[in-house]
Design an enzyme around this catalytic site. Structure first.
Site, PDB file in Angstrom:
ATOM      1  N   ASP A   6      39.292   1.688 -47.150  1.00 44.35           N
ATOM      2  CA  ASP A   6      38.049   2.332 -46.719  1.00 44.35           C
ATOM      3  C   ASP A   6      37.640   1.762 -45.368  1.00 44.35           C
ATOM      4  O   ASP A   6      37.473   0.548 -45.222  1.00 44.35           O
ATOM      5  CB  ASP A   6      36.940   2.121 -47.752  1.00 44.35           C
ATOM      6  CG  ASP A   6      35.816   3.132 -47.569  1.00 44.35           C
ATOM      7  OD1 ASP A   6      36.068   4.220 -47.019  1.00 44.35           O
ATOM      8  OD2 ASP A   6      34.675   2.829 -47.965  1.00 44.35           O
TER       9      ASP A   6
ATOM     10  N   HIS B  20      25.795   5.196 -39.490  1.00 43.80           N
ATOM     11  CA  HIS B  20      25.674   4.468 -40.761  1.00 43.80           C
ATOM     12  C   HIS B  20      25.796   2.963 -40.518  1.00 43.80           C
ATOM     13  O   HIS B  20      25.006   2.176 -41.040  1.00 43.80           O
ATOM     14  CB  HIS B  20      26.746   4.926 -41.743  1.00 43.80           C
ATOM     15  CG  HIS B  20      26.843   4.073 -42.980  1.00 43.80           C
ATOM     16  ND1 HIS B  20      25.911   4.122 -43.998  1.00 43.80           N
ATOM     17  CD2 HIS B  20      27.749   3.123 -43.348  1.00 43.80           C
ATOM     18  CE1 HIS B  20      26.247   3.252 -44.944  1.00 43.80           C
ATOM     19  NE2 HIS B  20      27.354   2.634 -44.573  1.00 43.80           N
TER      20      HIS B  20
ATOM     21  N   ARG C 277      20.053  -7.058 -39.929  1.00 37.25           N
ATOM     22  CA  ARG C 277      19.922  -7.715 -38.621  1.00 37.25           C
ATOM     23  C   ARG C 277      19.176  -6.775 -37.687  1.00 37.25           C
ATOM     24  O   ARG C 277      19.781  -6.092 -36.853  1.00 37.25           O
ATOM     25  CB  ARG C 277      21.315  -8.013 -38.023  1.00 37.25           C
ATOM     26  CG  ARG C 277      22.206  -8.916 -38.870  1.00 37.25           C
ATOM     27  CD  ARG C 277      23.609  -9.009 -38.281  1.00 37.25           C
ATOM     28  NE  ARG C 277      24.243  -7.699 -38.195  1.00 37.25           N
ATOM     29  CZ  ARG C 277      24.895  -7.118 -39.231  1.00 37.25           C
ATOM     30  NH1 ARG C 277      25.018  -7.748 -40.377  1.00 37.25           N
ATOM     31  NH2 ARG C 277      25.425  -5.920 -39.077  1.00 37.25           N
TER      32      ARG C 277
ATOM     33  N   GLU D  44      28.095   7.365 -51.147  1.00 43.27           N
ATOM     34  CA  GLU D  44      28.436   7.359 -49.723  1.00 43.27           C
ATOM     35  C   GLU D  44      29.258   8.606 -49.421  1.00 43.27           C
ATOM     36  O   GLU D  44      30.302   8.844 -50.019  1.00 43.27           O
ATOM     37  CB  GLU D  44      29.222   6.086 -49.340  1.00 43.27           C
ATOM     38  CG  GLU D  44      28.330   4.849 -49.330  1.00 43.27           C
ATOM     39  CD  GLU D  44      29.002   3.620 -48.706  1.00 43.27           C
ATOM     40  OE1 GLU D  44      30.247   3.613 -48.582  1.00 43.27           O
ATOM     41  OE2 GLU D  44      28.272   2.669 -48.360  1.00 43.27           O
TER      42      GLU D  44
ATOM     43  N   GLU E 219      31.774  10.558 -47.489  1.00 41.83           N
ATOM     44  CA  GLU E 219      32.900  10.218 -46.613  1.00 41.83           C
ATOM     45  C   GLU E 219      33.940  11.330 -46.634  1.00 41.83           C
ATOM     46  O   GLU E 219      33.983  12.151 -47.549  1.00 41.83           O
ATOM     47  CB  GLU E 219      33.580   8.916 -47.085  1.00 41.83           C
ATOM     48  CG  GLU E 219      32.629   7.739 -47.201  1.00 41.83           C
ATOM     49  CD  GLU E 219      33.345   6.396 -47.286  1.00 41.83           C
ATOM     50  OE1 GLU E 219      34.542   6.325 -46.931  1.00 41.83           O
ATOM     51  OE2 GLU E 219      32.696   5.423 -47.714  1.00 41.83           O
TER      52      GLU E 219
ATOM     53  N   ASP F 120      32.181   7.341 -52.069  1.00 40.24           N
ATOM     54  CA  ASP F 120      32.426   5.909 -52.299  1.00 40.24           C
ATOM     55  C   ASP F 120      31.163   5.312 -52.944  1.00 40.24           C
ATOM     56  O   ASP F 120      30.337   4.700 -52.265  1.00 40.24           O
ATOM     57  CB  ASP F 120      32.736   5.244 -50.953  1.00 40.24           C
ATOM     58  CG  ASP F 120      32.958   3.747 -51.082  1.00 40.24           C
ATOM     59  OD1 ASP F 120      33.371   3.300 -52.165  1.00 40.24           O
ATOM     60  OD2 ASP F 120      32.707   3.025 -50.091  1.00 40.24           O
TER      61      ASP F 120
ATOM     62  N   LYS G  67      31.999  -1.713 -55.285  1.00 37.05           N
ATOM     63  CA  LYS G  67      32.633  -0.468 -54.853  1.00 37.05           C
ATOM     64  C   LYS G  67      33.772  -0.017 -55.760  1.00 37.05           C
ATOM     65  O   LYS G  67      34.152   1.142 -55.729  1.00 37.05           O
ATOM     66  CB  LYS G  67      33.225  -0.673 -53.454  1.00 37.05           C
ATOM     67  CG  LYS G  67      32.233  -1.104 -52.393  1.00 37.05           C
ATOM     68  CD  LYS G  67      31.641   0.090 -51.712  1.00 37.05           C
ATOM     69  CE  LYS G  67      30.874  -0.319 -50.455  1.00 37.05           C
ATOM     70  NZ  LYS G  67      30.351   0.871 -49.770  1.00 37.05           N
TER      71      LYS G  67
HETATM   72 CA    CA Z   1      32.368   3.260 -47.866  1.00 37.33          CA
END
Ligand code: CA
Length: 469
Positions: free
Chosen positions: A160, A167, A176, A232, A234, A266, A286
């Site tokens: 992955d 994203h 951060r 997610e 994807e 995902d 995951k």
């Molecule tokens: Ca992913």
């Protein structure tokens, strides 16, 4: 090996919107005016017109018949196990149909680009209005409502990546605020090795994972069902032609190694991820399940939808091993992506799913699929037929265009309000998430990847696994 003469229409340039020139490999199978004798393939809005012809692995529902490979056409499937035994194919196409009739898509994928295009042209001709193969091939069609589908092929390895720059930026901002993108992001395609065994086809239920989490107000972690389960959005790029161990693939060659594209969800447990991810990255957050759409749309079908990789002028150019002018001009695909949700309450009330977000794959991506293949093999790593490369979450530039709840809810702090009064920070049991992808370009017939759907089931009981008290 590939003969240059096989690349029909190589170098055709299209002016898109009068500002971009895109090199594409277009042939007769892409003509917008092709019509099929299968009526539903000509219907407006079908993802599977005769210009698409994606591969899937299926059997008739409620039978134990062997899995076989089929090609979607409208709302039907051409059963290649039956089609192999019909008249009208050339000897070469008959050979290509052998592994497919046996349900082995990997063997066909490993042959590379030229055989794939030959079969595409043969299938297109057989399904074309006026084809003299119609009577023979008509008996090989099955309604999609009468079949069940498995994973399209065996996946030996799943990697992955993290190519969605919006994203990466928004997720990074949560941790951060002043420095969301880490310094390596614009230089190296970031990825991690995922888990192939828990890839599941669309429609397969996904259980909420149990895992270890630690809240900030607790001194010690605890074990139990994830409370921050997310999806997610994807794309998954499937490898066709393998590369031998120790033989890197250049960007120019990479296209020969890419077979096709699926949608990939995902699933991610954010609370498990937050506790476990340092220092080695995603693991149990995951690997419990990733859902794959069943129809593998080939690189050939996507040719008309090529798009450039546009980077801001201030960004660094890719290092030479990742740079190819043609790839920068046309290495992405214009694929419109949508995420839908239907909660259990919505289903009970008969409410249709609602769209959570839309985004564009070419706008979202910072690296092309060819760059992922080249980077992955640059140290001599061998990719095999059926290996899956996830794109990473493909979110748009605005938060409303996000491909995950983590972003839509700003880290689980701003709820998404649904029309029936429900709200979501993360997924609840009974929620169904549906990913959808379509490709449109003026002058070409629109195609789609179909959908990638799964419903969240409750967590597995701890005691059943000897893990509870
Ligand atoms: Ca992913």
């Amino acid at each position: 090996l590939v003969a240059a003469s096989e690349v029909v229409g190589h170098g055709l340039w299209l002016s898109a919107g009068g500002r971009l020139k895109l090199p594409m490999d277009i042939d007769v199978t892409h003509a917008a005016d092709l019509r099929s004798w299968v009526p539903s393939a000509d219907a407006v809005g079908t993802p599977f017109p005769i210009q698409n012809l994606p591969f899937g692995r299926f059997r008739r529902r409620e039978t134990n018949e062997p899995w076989r490979i089929g090609v979607a056409i409208g709302d039907l499937v051409l059963d290649l196990r039956l089609a192999r035994d019909t008249q009208g194919w050339t000897a070469e196409v008959e050979q290509l149909l052998v592994p497919l009739a046996d349900g082995d898509l990997n063997a066909f994928m490993s042959l590379g680009t030229v055989p794939r295009r030959r079969l595409r042209r043969a299938l297109s001709a057989a399904l074309l209005e006026g084809s003299d193969q119609q009577d023979a091939v008509e008996c090989c069609l099955v309604a999609q409502t009468d079949i069940e589908m498995s994973m399209p092929c065996r996946v030996g390895d799943y990697t992955d990546f993290f190519t969605g720059i919006y994203h990466a930026t928004r997720a990074g901002q949560l941790f951060r605020p002043d420095n969301p993108l880490l310094p390596n992001y614009k230089w190296v395609p970031i990825g991690y090795h995922g888990r192939a065994s828990s890839l599941v086809p669309s429609g397969h239920p996904v259980h909420r994972p149990n895992g270890q989490t630690k809240s900030s107000d607790s001194a010690v972690p605890s074990f139990g069902p994830s409370r921050r389960l997310d999806y997610e959005l994807e794309l998954g790029y499937f490898v066709g032609l393998p590369n031998p161990h120790g033989t890197p693939v250049s960007i120019e060659q990479a296209k020969e190694h890419l077979f096709g594209v699926v949608l990939l969800n995902d699933w991610s447990a954010r609370d498990i991820q937050a506790w476990e991810y340092q220092p080695l990255g995603p693991f149990m957050a995951k690997n419990f399940a990733s859902t794959v759409s069943p129809w593998l749309v080939t690189w050939d079908a996507l040719e008309p939808f090529r798009a450039p990789l546009l980077r801001p002028d201030a960004d660094p150019a890719p290092l030479p091993y990742l740079y190819d002018q043609r790839d920068m001009e046309s290495g992405l695909f214009e694929i419109q992506l949508k995420t839908w949700i239907q909660t259990a309450a919505m289903r009970t009330a008969g409410n249709h799913p609602i769209c959570l977000a839309t985004s564009s794959a070419s706008e979202a991506s910072y690296w092309t699929p060819a760059q992922l293949v080249t980077h992955h093999t640059s140290n001599g790593c061998n990719l095999q037929s059926g290996d899956l490369l996830g794109s990473g979450t493909l979110s748009g530039p605005l938060r409303q265009a996000s491909g995950s709840l983590l972003e839509l809810t700003e880290g689980g702090t701003v709820p998404v309000h649904l029309p029936n009064g429900e709200k979501r920070l993360f997924l609840e049991d009974g929620d169904q998430i549906v990913l959808e992808a379509t490709c449109h370009r003026e002058g070409f017939r629109s195609i789609g990847l179909g959908t990638c759907a799964a419903e969240i089931g409750s967590a597995l009981p701890l005691v059943a696994h000897g893990m509870g008290r």
